[in-house]
Design a protein around this motif. Structure first.
Motif, PDB file in Angstrom:
ATOM      1  N   MET A   1      80.819  45.064  35.081  1.00 35.52           N
ATOM      2  CA  MET A   1      81.774  45.206  33.971  1.00 35.52           C
ATOM      3  C   MET A   1      82.678  46.420  34.148  1.00 35.52           C
ATOM      4  O   MET A   1      83.838  46.408  33.717  1.00 35.52           O
ATOM      5  CB  MET A   1      81.016  45.278  32.648  1.00 35.52           C
ATOM      6  N   ALA A   2      82.166  47.474  34.787  1.00 33.81           N
ATOM      7  CA  ALA A   2      83.023  48.621  35.081  1.00 33.81           C
ATOM      8  C   ALA A   2      84.104  48.258  36.100  1.00 33.81           C
ATOM      9  O   ALA A   2      85.248  48.729  36.011  1.00 33.81           O
ATOM     10  CB  ALA A   2      82.180  49.782  35.592  1.00 33.81           C
ATOM     11  N   MET A   3      83.784  47.401  37.059  1.00 36.65           N
ATOM     12  CA  MET A   3      84.784  46.963  38.030  1.00 36.65           C
ATOM     13  C   MET A   3      85.867  46.124  37.356  1.00 36.65           C
ATOM     14  O   MET A   3      87.056  46.242  37.689  1.00 36.65           O
ATOM     15  CB  MET A   3      84.108  46.153  39.128  1.00 36.65           C
TER      16      MET A   3
ATOM     17  N   LYS B   1      91.913  46.660  35.177  1.00 37.86           N
ATOM     18  CA  LYS B   1      92.994  46.691  34.192  1.00 37.86           C
ATOM     19  C   LYS B   1      94.045  47.738  34.528  1.00 37.86           C
ATOM     20  O   LYS B   1      95.234  47.544  34.263  1.00 37.86           O
ATOM     21  CB  LYS B   1      92.413  46.980  32.805  1.00 37.86           C
ATOM     22  N   THR B   2      93.605  48.858  35.101  1.00 37.04           N
ATOM     23  CA  THR B   2      94.526  49.959  35.391  1.00 37.04           C
ATOM     24  C   THR B   2      94.705  50.201  36.885  1.00 37.04           C
ATOM     25  O   THR B   2      95.726  50.742  37.299  1.00 37.04           O
ATOM     26  CB  THR B   2      94.010  51.251  34.734  1.00 37.04           C
TER      27      THR B   2
ATOM     28  N   ASP C   1      89.669  42.218  41.366  1.00 38.65           N
ATOM     29  CA  ASP C   1      90.137  40.851  41.099  1.00 38.65           C
ATOM     30  C   ASP C   1      89.019  39.834  41.316  1.00 38.65           C
ATOM     31  O   ASP C   1      88.910  38.846  40.576  1.00 38.65           O
ATOM     32  CB  ASP C   1      91.321  40.519  42.011  1.00 38.65           C
ATOM     33  N   LEU C   2      88.171  40.077  42.313  1.00 38.42           N
ATOM     34  CA  LEU C   2      87.048  39.176  42.572  1.00 38.42           C
ATOM     35  C   LEU C   2      86.087  39.150  41.388  1.00 38.42           C
ATOM     36  O   LEU C   2      85.668  38.073  40.937  1.00 38.42           O
ATOM     37  CB  LEU C   2      86.323  39.611  43.837  1.00 38.42           C
ATOM     38  N   PHE C   3      85.760  40.322  40.857  1.00 37.32           N
ATOM     39  CA  PHE C   3      84.864  40.383  39.703  1.00 37.32           C
ATOM     40  C   PHE C   3      85.515  39.745  38.478  1.00 37.32           C
ATOM     41  O   PHE C   3      84.845  39.052  37.697  1.00 37.32           O
ATOM     42  CB  PHE C   3      84.490  41.833  39.398  1.00 37.32           C
TER      43      PHE C   3
ATOM     44  N   GLY D   1      83.973  36.510  36.781  1.00 40.26           N
ATOM     45  CA  GLY D   1      83.533  36.624  35.394  1.00 40.26           C
ATOM     46  C   GLY D   1      84.238  35.649  34.474  1.00 40.26           C
ATOM     47  O   GLY D   1      83.624  35.079  33.563  1.00 40.26           O
ATOM     48  N   ALA D   2      85.533  35.427  34.688  1.00 39.16           N
ATOM     49  CA  ALA D   2      86.273  34.480  33.859  1.00 39.16           C
ATOM     50  C   ALA D   2      85.773  33.059  34.058  1.00 39.16           C
ATOM     51  O   ALA D   2      85.629  32.284  33.093  1.00 39.16           O
ATOM     52  CB  ALA D   2      87.758  34.571  34.182  1.00 39.16           C
TER      53      ALA D   2
END
Length: 281
Positions: free
Chosen positions: A83-85, A90-91, A98-100, A104-105
């Motif tokens: 979740m930190a990745m 975002k920033t 992008d992989l995470f 996750g999506a």
């Protein structure tokens, strides 16, 4: 003595790394947040060092029954790191972030069905929540819940395939591994362990459904915790997914201990019966 101190220091360092990980990965963390994280990391390290450096048990269960606590730490670390990745992406986007995010999506889309824990987490958000916040919560919920399920499956496989906690042939010490359980408190030990196991299993199964419903009901009386903050989202979703999984793992472990004690009783009873039989000429 030296090996115990080294092991305690190593475990304390691992706790510090896990606690400060979101602050290291997520950019734009405020100074006050960094101070709070440093204090929490220091307390977690101190508690871990004292527990594992002591020769006597205190609070940590299954301390001498690896890899139970190692598996729980691994599950917790993966939740926080993943979740930190996503928050870092975002920033400061990269191929890894992008992989995470994509993974996750996709998980959130797969696990977001009616009456699922992920759907209930999304429904606890206010009606005017922005679409970006809903996406973040869905993604974090789906990813953390999948990690908790994988951790449970790994523990069950370890229990079945490696005969935990007797995989090394060592005797299981109830006093050291269950310091909060008093065998002399009254009642049959096996029945008490089975009862505690059932309570942990029931709570672990129901908590992912109860927590979002409670937050939704409580939001009518006071403002819920804002999940728009990256650190709040990471630790809230981690607690939501890890606590039920930890309770289920504890329930399974207690049931296993009760089974071991019951089997040992049967062996002792059969041995006493065989020794008490009169010899025939």
């Amino acid at each position: 003595m030296v090996s115990r101190i080294a092991g305690a220091v190593f475990r304390a360092a691992l706790m510090v790394i896990m606690v400060i990980l979101p602050s290291l990965l997520v950019t734009g963390t405020s100074h006050d947040t960094n101070q709070t994280v440093a204090l929490v990391a220091l307390l977690a390290a101190l508690f871990t060092f004292v527990e594992y450096n002591s020769a006597y048990p205190s609070l940590v269960e299954f301390r001498n029954a690896p890899p139970f606590n190692r598996l729980r730490y691994g599950v917790l670390f993966l939740m926080v790191f993943s979740m930190a990745m996503i928050a870092k992406g975002k920033t400061d986007p990269s191929t890894m972030t992008d992989l995470f995010s994509v993974f996750g999506a996709r998980l959130a889309d797969f696990m977001d069905f009616p009456y699922s824990p992920v759907r209930l987490v999304v429904l606890m958000l206010p009606d005017n929540a922005p679409a970006a916040l809903i996406w973040d919560v869905r993604t974090a919920a789906g990813l953390s819940y999948l990690i908790s399920i994988v951790g449970l499956i790994a523990f069950i496989l370890m229990l079945r395939l490696k005969n935990w906690p007797n995989q090394h042939g060592e005797a299981f010490n109830v006093w050291i591994n269950l310091p909060t359980f008093d065998p002399t408190a009254g009642g049959d030990v096996v029945q008490r362990l089975e009862r505690d196991s059932q309570i942990n299993l029931i709570l672990g199964f129901l908590l992912p459904f109860i927590i979002p419903a409670f937050v939704k009901l409580a939001s009518d009386m006071f403002d819920p915790i804002s999940l728009a903050n990256a650190h709040t989202l990471i630790w809230t979703m981690t607690a939501w997914a890890f606590l039920p999984a930890s309770l289920i793992m504890r329930g399974i472990a207690l049931a296993r201990v009760a089974q071991m004690i019951s089997a040992q009783r049967e062996r002792a009873y059969l041995q006493d019966s065989e020794e008490g039989e009169p010899s025939t000429v």
